[in-house]
Design an enzyme around this catalytic site. Structure first.
Site, short mmCIF file in Angstrom:
data_model
loop_
_atom_site.label_atom_id
_atom_site.label_comp_id
_atom_site.label_asym_id
_atom_site.label_seq_id
_atom_site.Cartn_x
_atom_site.Cartn_y
_atom_site.Cartn_z
N CYS A 78 0.84 -1.22 0.00
CA CYS A 78 0.00 0.00 0.00
C CYS A 78 0.86 1.26 0.00
O CYS A 78 0.53 2.25 -0.66
CB CYS A 78 -0.92 0.02 1.22
SG CYS A 78 -2.00 -1.40 1.33
C1 BEZ Z 1 0.59 -4.60 1.86
O1 BEZ Z 1 0.19 -3.48 1.57
O2 BEZ Z 1 1.76 -4.89 1.77
C2 BEZ Z 1 -0.35 -5.65 2.33
C3 BEZ Z 1 -1.50 -5.30 3.03
C4 BEZ Z 1 -2.34 -6.28 3.48
C5 BEZ Z 1 -2.06 -7.60 3.21
C6 BEZ Z 1 -0.92 -7.94 2.48
C7 BEZ Z 1 -0.07 -6.96 2.04
#
Ligand code: BEZ
Length: 217
Positions: A45
């Site tokens: 994210c």
């Molecule tokens: C991420 O943004 O890295 C992420 C968020 C939730 C689950 C898996 C990855």
């Protein structure tokens, strides 16, 4: 019933990192990209929000505003504090300046209205949803990505280009189309009307497959 292409994008009033907004009023006559991500302070994210911030001029060129929602906020902060603290990390690590609003959705009402929570993937967090909303407030595109895959924002920009060509010039775009390549005259245009409407020329490959140079170049 989940949201589908052609539906009215659900309106909402919500607090964001840029103050309270009413979604439809905030969009005004512009296009919108409304997207969810699973959680603040997560790696994929962080790269996505930084990427969108660094593509600001591309969205502006397309008369498009970006809005982001996440229900996965840090437990010891209010949702807006969480978003604001995380934005600092995004700016620092992605060399970005996030200046689009991140929405708080503490009761998941917005996420539910848009079907952004896919319970069999994760029953509390939003997946990576993307909605493109037209100036008419209708949903033009829906894509969902899993949490582990960062989105391809070149594709989002490509679809915006295609949608805007269709809205303005009665053309569609073929498989893997990229800006500058030939377009397809939509079936609603009669073949005899093509020369007038598309003075750059056209090719009739089949009676149902008529191509023309990209009309806005
Ligand atoms: C991420 O943004 O890295 C992420 C968020 C939730 C689950 C898996 C990855």
């Amino acid at each position: 019933m989940s949201l589908r292409i052609g539906d009215k994008a659900p309106n909402f009033t919500a607090n964001t990192t840029q103050g309270q907004i009413n979604f439809h009023n905030w969009l005004g006559n512009q296009w919108g990209v409304f997207m969810s991500h699973p959680a603040d302070f997560t790696p994929v994210c962080t790269t996505e929000i930084g990427r969108v911030a660094n593509l600001k001029s591309e969205f502006t060129k397309r008369n498009t505003k970006v809005l982001v929602v996440s229900v996965g906020t840090k437990a010891d902060l209010t949702p807006l504090e969480s978003h604001n603290e995380w934005i600092k990390d995004v700016n620092e690590t992605q060399n970005a300046n996030v200046d689009f609003p991140l929405v708080e959705d503490p009761n998941k009402e917005i996420a539910d209205a848009y079907g952004m929570i896919h319970p069999n993937a994760n029953d509390t967090l939003t997946v990576r949803s993307v909605f493109i909303v037209g100036p008419d407030k209708l949903v033009k595109l829906i894509i969902s990505y899993p949490a582990s895959t960062g989105r391809n924002f070149s594709e989002i920009l490509r679809v915006l280009d295609s949608l805007q060509l269709t809205a303005n010039y009665q053309v569609a775009t073929p498989a893997d189309w990229e800006d500058g390549q030939d377009c397809i005259v939509v079936p609603a245009v009669a073949t005899e009307d093509i020369p007038n409407k598309f003075p750059k020329g056209h090719t009739i490959v089949k009676e149902y497959l008529r191509t023309t140079p990209q009309p806005n170049l």
